[in-house]
Design a protein around this motif. Structure first.
Motif, PDB file in Angstrom:
ATOM      1  N   THR A   1      -8.482  13.598  -3.605  1.00  0.00           N
ATOM      2  CA  THR A   1      -7.928  12.252  -3.520  1.00  0.00           C
ATOM      3  C   THR A   1      -8.708  11.441  -2.495  1.00  0.00           C
ATOM      4  OG1 THR A   1      -6.291  12.951  -1.863  1.00  0.00           O
ATOM      5  CG2 THR A   1      -5.607  12.983  -4.183  1.00  0.00           C
TER       6      THR A   1
ATOM      7  N   LEU B   1      -7.704   5.686  -5.280  1.00  0.00           N
ATOM      8  CA  LEU B   1      -6.971   4.431  -5.161  1.00  0.00           C
ATOM      9  C   LEU B   1      -7.832   3.469  -4.352  1.00  0.00           C
ATOM     10  CD1 LEU B   1      -4.264   2.868  -5.548  1.00  0.00           C
ATOM     11  CD2 LEU B   1      -3.512   3.882  -3.378  1.00  0.00           C
TER      12      LEU B   1
ATOM     13  N   VAL C   1      -1.931   9.737   3.214  1.00  0.00           N
ATOM     14  CA  VAL C   1      -1.807  10.227   1.841  1.00  0.00           C
ATOM     15  C   VAL C   1      -1.547  11.732   1.826  1.00  0.00           C
ATOM     16  CG1 VAL C   1      -3.065  10.603  -0.320  1.00  0.00           C
ATOM     17  CG2 VAL C   1      -3.163   8.376   0.811  1.00  0.00           C
TER      18      VAL C   1
ATOM     19  N   LYS D   1       0.403   4.132  -2.801  1.00  0.00           N
ATOM     20  CA  LYS D   1       0.125   5.519  -2.423  1.00  0.00           C
ATOM     21  C   LYS D   1       1.184   6.459  -2.990  1.00  0.00           C
ATOM     22  CE  LYS D   1      -2.360   4.324   1.813  1.00  0.00           C
ATOM     23  NZ  LYS D   1      -2.252   4.178   3.288  1.00  0.00           N
TER      24      LYS D   1
ATOM     25  N   LEU E   1      -5.756   2.484  -9.553  1.00  0.00           N
ATOM     26  CA  LEU E   1      -5.824   3.942  -9.455  1.00  0.00           C
ATOM     27  C   LEU E   1      -6.732   4.466 -10.552  1.00  0.00           C
ATOM     28  CD1 LEU E   1      -4.818   6.594  -8.167  1.00  0.00           C
ATOM     29  CD2 LEU E   1      -2.962   6.588  -9.866  1.00  0.00           C
TER      30      LEU E   1
ATOM     31  N   MET F   1       0.321   6.988  -6.501  1.00  0.00           N
ATOM     32  CA  MET F   1      -0.821   7.895  -6.603  1.00  0.00           C
ATOM     33  C   MET F   1      -0.364   9.353  -6.521  1.00  0.00           C
ATOM     34  SD  MET F   1      -3.998   8.110  -3.926  1.00  0.00           S
ATOM     35  CE  MET F   1      -5.554   8.879  -4.326  1.00  0.00           C
TER      36      MET F   1
ATOM     37  N   HIS G   1       0.830  -1.212   0.000  1.00  0.00           N
ATOM     38  CA  HIS G   1       0.000   0.000   0.000  1.00  0.00           C
ATOM     39  C   HIS G   1       0.856   1.250   0.000  1.00  0.00           C
ATOM     40  CE1 HIS G   1       0.135   1.689   4.217  1.00  0.00           C
ATOM     41  NE2 HIS G   1       0.692   0.508   4.434  1.00  0.00           N
TER      42      HIS G   1
ATOM     43  N   ALA H   1      -8.161   7.314  -0.879  1.00  0.00           N
ATOM     44  CA  ALA H   1      -7.432   6.052  -0.962  1.00  0.00           C
ATOM     45  C   ALA H   1      -8.052   5.022  -0.017  1.00  0.00           C
ATOM     46  CB  ALA H   1      -5.958   6.260  -0.614  1.00  0.00           C
TER      47      ALA H   1
END
Length: 265
Positions: free
Chosen positions: A152, A183, A91, A62, A259, A65, A58, A154
Motif C-alpha cells: 500500500t 491512494l 494507514v 484511507k 484509489l 482503501m 483523507h 497513500a
C-alpha cells in the motif's frame, strides 16, 4: 497562483516527475533531497495538515482503501503488508487494527523524521509488535522478492522521483496473488469543482501551512506536485507497464483522490 491550469499541459506522463519539484524543473538527482527537506519540516504536523488540506476527507479515503484491501480477520492466517511512504503509520495502523492478530505491517519510508513520529505513535498505541518501521527508498526496497501479501502507498508516490522504478519494486516484493493499492490525489472530473479546488489549493493551503507550521512553502510544493502527477488513465497505464494485472481505479470526491488497484498474478 489563481485560475485553472490546462491539465494536459500541467500534468506529466510519469518519467518527467524525476525532474519535477512542484512546478520547478530540477536536475536529475536533486528532487529527492528537496522532498526530504519538505517532509522533515512537516513531519510533526503532517496528519493535521492532511485534515486541513482535505477537510478531513483523507480519513474516509484511507478507510475506504483499507476496506478494499480487506485484511483477513482470522487469527491464524498470516497476512503481511508493506506500507510505503507511510512514515507516520496512519494507514498501517488502520490495516492491523482492521485485520486479525496475524495481520502485520512494515512501514517503509525514506524520511527518518516521519518514521520517528510513526514509531512513537505505535508504541503509545501498544502496536509495536505488529508494526515495524524501516528506513528505505521506494525505488530500491530493502526486502526480498515475493515477501509481502499486499503493498500500500497513500499520498506518497507522487513524491518519488522515478515512479516507474517504484512500481517495478512494488511488483517485485509482492507474492503471487498479492495486491497493490495506491491512494493518491488526482484529476478532478466534475465541472466547476475543479476551479473551486484550484482556488482553495493555491490560496488557502499555503496560508494554512504558514499558520500551523510557520512556513507555507512546503505546502505550496505539495499542492503543485498534485497538479504535475499523471492523471488517472496515465497512471493506470504505468501500473500495467510495471507488470500488474486486473488494474483499475476508483475516484473519490469527484476525482480529488483516486484509489488505484492491481494484482501480482
Amino acid at each position: 497562483m489563481s485560475g485553472r491550469m490546462d491539465s494536459d499541459r500541467a500534468r506529466t506522463h510519469g518519467p518527467e516527475m524525476a525532474t519535477s519539484f512542484g512546478f520547478r524543473t530540477v536536475e536529475n538527482g536533486e528532487k529527492q533531497p528537496l522532498v526530504n527537506d519538505v517532509f522533515h519540516q512537516v513531519a510533526n504536523r503532517y496528519d493535521l495538515m492532511n485534515d486541513l488540506m482535505s477537510g478531513g476527507l483523507h480519513r474516509l479515503w484511507k478507510d475506504a482503501m483499507v476496506s478494499s484491501l480487506a485484511p483477513p480477520r482470522s487469527n491464524t492466517r498470516a497476512f503481511r503488508v508493506l506500507d510505503v511512504a507511510g512514515g507516520t503509520g496512519d494507514v498501517a495502523t488502520r490495516i492491523v487494527t482492521r485485520g486479525g492478530a496475524q495481520t502485520n505491517a512494515v512501514v517503509c519510508d525514506i524520511n527518518g523524521s516521519m518514521l520517528q513520529v510513526g514509531q512513537t505513535r505505535a508504541e503509545k498505541a501498544g502496536l509495536s509488535d505488529r508494526l515495524r518501521f524501516v528506513e528505505g527508498n521506494a525505488e530500491d526496497l530493502p526486502f526480498p522478492d515475493r515477501s509481502f501479501d499486499a503493498y500500500t502507498i497513500a499520498f506518497g508516490i507522487r513524491n518519488v522521483p522515478r515512479i516507474d522504478k517504484a512500481l517495478t519494486e512494488a511488483r517485485r516484493v509482492l507474492k503471487r496473488g498479492g495486491r497493490f493499492l495506491c491512494l493518491e490525489f488526482s484529476q478532478v472530473d466534475v465541472a466547476g469543482l475543479d476551479r473551486i479546488y484550484d482556488a482553495f489549493s493555491f490560496n488557502a493551503i499555503p496560508a494554512m501551512g504558514r499558520l500551523v507550521t510557520g512556513d507555507g512553502e512546503p505546502y505550496r510544493y505539495l499542492v503543485e506536485s498534485i497538479r504535475k502527477f499523471p492523471n488517472q488513465e496515465r497512471f493506470a497505464d504505468m501500473i500495467r507497464e510495471a507488470g500488474f494485472s486486473r488494474v483499475d481505479h476508483r475516484n473519490y470526491s469527484g476525482g480529488i483522490a483516486c484509489l488505484h488497484s492491481g494484482w501480482a498474478i
